[in-house]
Design a protein around this motif. Structure first.
Motif, PDB file in Angstrom:
ATOM      1  N   THR A   1     -85.734  81.162  64.077  1.00 40.42           N
ATOM      2  CA  THR A   1     -85.005  82.426  63.954  1.00 40.42           C
ATOM      3  C   THR A   1     -85.578  83.264  62.817  1.00 40.42           C
ATOM      4  O   THR A   1     -85.789  84.478  62.945  1.00 40.42           O
ATOM      5  CB  THR A   1     -83.508  82.149  63.694  1.00 40.42           C
TER       6      THR A   1
ATOM      7  N   THR B   1     -90.128  91.158  63.028  1.00 34.13           N
ATOM      8  CA  THR B   1     -89.635  92.513  63.292  1.00 34.13           C
ATOM      9  C   THR B   1     -89.905  93.458  62.133  1.00 34.13           C
ATOM     10  O   THR B   1     -89.840  94.673  62.299  1.00 34.13           O
ATOM     11  CB  THR B   1     -88.103  92.518  63.527  1.00 34.13           C
TER      12      THR B   1
ATOM     13  N   ILE C   1     -82.945  84.214  71.202  1.00 36.36           N
ATOM     14  CA  ILE C   1     -83.219  82.799  70.946  1.00 36.36           C
ATOM     15  C   ILE C   1     -82.031  81.964  71.397  1.00 36.36           C
ATOM     16  O   ILE C   1     -80.893  82.209  70.984  1.00 36.36           O
ATOM     17  CB  ILE C   1     -83.472  82.561  69.442  1.00 36.36           C
TER      18      ILE C   1
ATOM     19  N   ALA D   1     -85.337  92.427  69.373  1.00 39.62           N
ATOM     20  CA  ALA D   1     -86.720  91.982  69.347  1.00 39.62           C
ATOM     21  C   ALA D   1     -86.888  90.678  70.120  1.00 39.62           C
ATOM     22  O   ALA D   1     -87.888  90.473  70.803  1.00 39.62           O
ATOM     23  CB  ALA D   1     -87.185  91.793  67.904  1.00 39.62           C
ATOM     24  N   GLU D   2     -85.911  89.791  69.992  1.00 41.52           N
ATOM     25  CA  GLU D   2     -86.072  88.489  70.624  1.00 41.52           C
ATOM     26  C   GLU D   2     -84.710  87.854  70.853  1.00 41.52           C
ATOM     27  O   GLU D   2     -83.784  88.049  70.069  1.00 41.52           O
ATOM     28  CB  GLU D   2     -86.910  87.581  69.703  1.00 41.52           C
TER      29      GLU D   2
ATOM     30  N   ALA E   1     -88.782  84.832  63.829  1.00 45.18           N
ATOM     31  CA  ALA E   1     -88.567  85.969  64.730  1.00 45.18           C
ATOM     32  C   ALA E   1     -88.110  87.188  63.953  1.00 45.18           C
ATOM     33  O   ALA E   1     -88.521  88.316  64.217  1.00 45.18           O
ATOM     34  CB  ALA E   1     -87.532  85.598  65.791  1.00 45.18           C
TER      35      ALA E   1
END
Lengths: 271, 267
Positions: free
Chosen positions: A256, A263, A231, A228-229, A259
């Motif tokens: 974090t 999701t 970092i 999803a991401e 993020a």
């Protein structure tokens, strides 16, 4: 290789190139879908996500335990063996210590070398060195059942390091340990990583663990498993107790965590 | 009283011996008091006397029975482990062998005896006894070892794949050690079964070149020499106990460092 000296620096060629990888099990479960990720030389990369997001599956695919249903995993800088498979040079640490209960600490750490056809006498020093490296000097003749959970995990790490791998893959290695043991193992792992110049891919479901250890975190979501991401955690190493209590660390944890929350399908219902 | 409280050392030996002594005395007393004829129930002293007087004959019979038992056990062990290893290498071998192994196991050995006897010929009764005892002892080794070879930890198996282990390495360093506790449990059962097989076979097939303990029992019964029959029985059960203790000792010796079953815990 100068990338090893500066772990957070981006080298031109990734160590592992993961392109469009998907994994569908025979039951029809989409464990992973559309995974694109370039693992950099010398970085400490965490795969963070809820259970069922396929982070362990991805790790196993990287290790070559199973084939992706789609996409490919390339090792651009690796040499290839006669069968056309990349010589990956990796160590794997499972969630459980996964030691052979009938063998001593020495024989457990010796195993990878033994499977590679090495003689015990010829590599005894190297094995002893790996055991000492994880702080278990003097326990070479002990059997696993005589050790605590944390010590068994150290044996498992020594076994992975004895082959001097380029990449260490760790699948929630400290999840079953108590908080204090886990903190000590985290510190020791970082120390070993900085000294050893290898790359770590670390699967975890702990926001705090990933933010403390990693130079980069891949936050994953479930159904289907995806990244999803990404970092970046550019805080300098060595990281110690001061970092663990700093506002900077807190901020990485918060980001974090946010993020990760994003999701989840129903963000409001999170406990 | 707490059942888990540690017993004083030696009590494990003294108490059963004491109980045995009391029972023997009771037996002796009752036989004497009720004047039981010796061909119905002989007094313990009479049995001891018979054991002493017929020692020469009995020890030869004991040796014959022991030899068949040991040979049957060793053959069963070798064949059982070999077949288990073979079927662990290929699922196809496993599913083809297993039904027949089960068939061999469930068919009463007494029923196969006449057939085996005809096959090996009446002049080779020893071989018939050996074959029958082996059939009886074989199955626990096969089924336990097969189970053991399949009980390998999945992660350890993956680890062996990761480090490029060959089939031979996997068998020697992973599957066989995993199977060892299972094999030893199978051996404990098989040791006793080999003896039972040797005795039953002799009952059914008769004695070969020399008479084993089973034949001594039949012979004593025919002559109504009940004290000697008891003496032979005592030797048989002593043999069984020795086999069991040897197997238990082997189990402890091989597993004491690592397997839960053999590790002593301090509380």
């Amino acid at each position: 290789m100068d990338a090893a000296e500066a772990p957070t620096q981006m080298p031109t060629r990734p160590l592992i190139d993961i392109c469009g990888v998907a994994k569908t099990y025979s039951g029809g479960t989409h464990a992973l879908q559309g995974i694109d990720l370039a693992v950099r030389q010398g970085e400490f990369l965490s795969l963070l996500g809820p259970s069922g997001c396929g982070k362990s599956t991805l790790l196993r695919l990287i290790a070559g335990l199973g084939e992706p249903s789609a996409g490919r995993i390339e090792w651009p800088s690796a040499t290839y063996d006669a069968a056309g498979r990349p010589e990956r040079s990796l160590g794997f640490v499972f969630q459980e210590p996964t030691l052979m209960p009938w063998a001593t600490v020495f024989d457990n750490v010796f195993l990878p070398l033994r499977l590679a056809g090495q003689r015990r006498r010829a590599v005894a020093l190297r094995v002893e060195e790996a055991i000492a490296q994880v702080g278990l000097g003097g326990f070479a003749r002990a059997y696993p059942r005589q050790l605590s959970g944390g010590m068994r995990m150290r044996v498992s790490i020594a076994r992975a390091l004895v082959m001097h791998p380029k990449v260490l893959l760790m699948d929630e290695p400290f999840a079953a340990l108590d908080e204090i043991t886990r903190m000590r193992l985290n510190d020791d792992l970082l120390r070993l990583w900085q000294a050893g110049h290898w790359t770590v891919i670390f699967v975890t479901h702990s926001v705090y663990e990933s933010a403390f250890l990693s130079s980069r975190i891949a936050v994953m979501g479930a159904r289907p498993g995806r990244i999803a991401e990404l970092i970046e955690v550019p805080a300098p190493y060595p990281r110690d107790e001061a970092f663990r209590t700093s506002a900077e660390y807190n901020e990485y944890c918060r980001r974090t965590s946010a993020a990760l929350r994003a999701t989840l399908p129903d963000a409001g219902a999170l406990p | 009283m707490d059942d888990n409280a540690p017993l004083p050392p030696g009590l494990r030996i003294i108490v059963p011996l004491l109980l045995g002594g009391v029972m023997l005395a009771l037996w002796q007393g009752l036989v004497w008091w009720l004047e039981v004829p010796k061909f119905v129930l002989p007094a313990p002293t009479l049995i001891a006397q018979s054991l002493y007087n017929d020692w020469g004959t009995l020890i030869v019979s004991l040796w014959i029975t022991l030899r068949i038992t040991l040979m049957a056990f060793v053959i069963a062990l070798v064949c059982g482990v070999a077949l288990a290893v073979l079927s662990a290498q290929s699922r196809l071998v496993e599913i083809s062998i297993f039904p027949y192994a089960v068939m061999l196991q469930v068919t009463p050995v007494v029923a196969i005896a006449p057939l085996i006897l005809i096959w090996v010929g009446l002049e080779h009764i020893d071989r018939a006894l050996l074959i029958l005892a082996t059939i009886v002892a074989f199955f626990p080794i096969l089924s336990n070892t097969t189970l053991g070879l399949k009980s390998v930890d999945h992660n350890l198996r993956d680890l062996f794949v990761l480090y490029g282990a060959g089939a031979g390495q996997r068998l020697r360093l992973l599957q066989l050690p995993t199977a060892l506790p299972y094999l030893l449990a199978g051996m404990k059962i098989s040791g006793g079964l080999a003896l039972i097989g040797a005795v039953v076979a002799e009952f059914v097939a008769g004695s070969g070149t020399g008479a084993g303990l089973a034949w001594r029992i039949i012979e004593s019964a025919n002559r109504l020499n009940i004290p000697r029959m008891f003496a032979a029985l005592i030797l048989l059960s002593a043999l069984g106990i020795v086999i069991f203790l040897l197997m238990a000792g082997l189990q402890t010796m091989l597993l004491r460092h690592w397997h839960e079953s053999a590790v002593r815990r301090e509380r």
